[in-house]
Design an enzyme around this catalytic site. Structure first.
Site, PDB file in Angstrom:
ATOM      1  CD  GLU A  17      -1.830   6.318   6.939  1.00 30.43           C
ATOM      2  OE1 GLU A  17      -1.761   6.016   8.584  1.00 30.43           O
ATOM      3  OE2 GLU A  17      -3.277   5.295   5.984  1.00 30.43           O
ATOM      4  CE  LYS A  42      -4.306   1.611  -0.549  1.00 30.30           C
ATOM      5  NZ  LYS A  42      -3.766   0.025  -0.513  1.00 30.30           N
ATOM      6  CB  SER A  81       1.377  -5.539   4.194  1.00 33.07           C
ATOM      7  OG  SER A  81       2.530  -5.149   5.631  1.00 33.07           O
ATOM      8  CB  SER A 123      -0.983   0.392   1.143  1.00 35.07           C
ATOM      9  OG  SER A 123      -2.212  -0.432   1.410  1.00 35.07           O
ATOM     10  CE  LYS A 178      -1.138   3.967   2.385  1.00 32.77           C
ATOM     11  NZ  LYS A 178      -0.911   2.273   3.680  1.00 32.77           N
ATOM     12  CE1 TYR A 207      -4.983   2.422   3.317  1.00 34.50           C
ATOM     13  CE2 TYR A 207      -5.319   0.477   4.210  1.00 34.50           C
ATOM     14  CZ  TYR A 207      -4.680   0.765   3.718  1.00 34.50           C
ATOM     15  OH  TYR A 207      -3.589   1.558   2.938  1.00 34.50           O
TER      16      TYR A 207
END
Length: 401
Positions: free
Chosen positions: A311, A104, A357, A101, A354, A186
């Protein structure tokens, strides 16, 4: 450096059989010179201790770490890229890891880059880009709600049976569980659709736009959605919890949500690009502005602000706060959210991070623009997010001493 919390989670150190290479990059070295010298590595005993402890405790075959320190990048590698006798090799500068991820953040950069070019606005509805969504709940969702997981309850993964052929029907028939902008859940489908629509607004496929435009603009030449045949020898073997060799499985919108494979060096360059955006030192100002846009806080869950994939937490923060934001509860359960009106001003006094996995890999990237510090930790086995955060915290702490 962020202040220490009173209580820190303990990590038992163990001396492993692997070790980092020995040389360190000088702080005042020219960045391009540092990156060209692949033998340069981070001379950081705390890093060695932290990484060897993680490898010992979780049976991780190999780890690659990159530090970004005031414009310099150093690399240290540990263990094996593969345990298979036919392909076993030590982790090195060229080893490719799945980053899950953390991908992203690349999708967010692509979307913001397209948005900076005027193809769409973050407030635009999905239906304004995909007319087939008109008259359906998905069509009313805004691009920023898709990118911040606040669209109304897209699940973490697509339901069983959804594939590329049925993807469109899934979105057309989707029904929200709660009002958009009220809760954060999420979701791979949510940010995956953001990436898909962003590329569509540019009249391009996501893969072509990412591989042919965005990654080259960022100067990343060892980052792939699909690993080319001539790079396959560098692709680390991942291992699941039973120590069985695994690789990421294809799935709908996988390229947008978790599809990147890259080296620690290239991911560190991406982190550096995010820091450089605050310095006005990037050649491509459209990309610099796009990266800054991904850092804005668009939604708040407690102390955490949700940007476009990134984040963040206001400095000074605590290790406890960072770890609390990476729990399974935060990933799997809807969280009440407050939608924010971004100022548009740069936000350097924050910790951005961030986790990512796949079935056989664990990744983490973090940076603090105000301190010009960042870190990348890539492993070919997944392990708890909280321990990735703690290792990064401890290592970055040494750079401020």
């Amino acid at each position: 450096m962020p202040v220490r919390p009173v209580h820190l989670l303990p990590l038992v150190f163990a001396v492993g059989t692997t070790s980092a290479q020995a040389a360190s990059a000088p702080k005042d070295a020219d960045r391009s010179t540092v990156e060209q010298q692949s033998s340069r590595s981070c001379e950081n005993p705390t890093m060695d201790q932290q990484i060897e402890a993680l490898m010992d405790h979780h049976g991780i075959p190999g780890v690659s770490v990159a530090l970004v320190d005031h414009g310099n990048i150093c690399l240290s590698h540990y263990g094996a890229a593969s345990r298979e006798t036919s392909t076993g090799a030590a982790v090195n500068d060229d080893t490719l890891f799945e980053i899950g991820s953390v991908s992203k953040t690349f999708t967010a950069a692509l979307g913001a880059w397209v948005q900076q070019g005027g193809a769409f606005s973050l407030s635009d509805s999905a239906a304004s880009i995909e007319p087939d969504f008109e008259g359906h709940p998905v069509g009313e969702v805004s691009m920023v709600e898709l990118a911040t997981y606040t669209a109304g309850g897209f699940p973490l993964q697509f339901p069983a049976g959804v594939d590329d052929a049925t993807l469109h029907d899934y979105f057309v028939n989707w029904q929200p569980d709660f009002a958009a902008g009220t809760k954060r859940l999420y979701s791979n489908p949510s940010i995956g659709l953001f990436g898909l629509l962003a590329a569509q607004s540019e009249g391009s496929s996501f893969a072509e736009l990412m591989q042919d435009s965005v990654l080259p603009t960022l100067g990343l030449d060892a980052t792939w959605l699909t690993v080319p045949d001539d790079q396959a020898r560098h692709y680390a073997q991942g291992y699941n919890g039973d120590d069985q060799p695994v690789r990421v499985n294809p799935g709908p919108l996988d390229t947008q949500a978790y599809g990147i494979k890259t080296t620690a060096r290239d991911l560190a360059r991406f982190v550096q690009a995010n820091i450089d955006a605050y310095q006005g030192s990037q050649d491509d100002q459209r990309m610099a502005q796009a990266l800054l846009a991904t850092h804005q806080g668009y939604a708040a869950v407690g102390e955490m602000q949700q940007g476009l994939a990134w984040e963040s937490y206001a400095l000074p923060t605590t290790l406890d706060a960072l770890q609390n934001g990476t729990t399974a509860e935060m990933a799997l359960e809807p969280q009440p959210v407050t939608m924010l009106e971004p100022s548009g001003e740069p936000q350097p006094q924050r910790w951005y991070h961030k986790t990512g996995s796949t079935g056989g890999f664990g990744a983490y990237a973090a940076f603090m623009p105000a301190h010009e510090l960042g870190i990348v930790i890539l492993a070919n086995k997944r392990y708890p997010n909280g321990e990735r955060v703690e290792a990064a915290w401890r290592i970055l702490e040494t750079l401020e001493q």
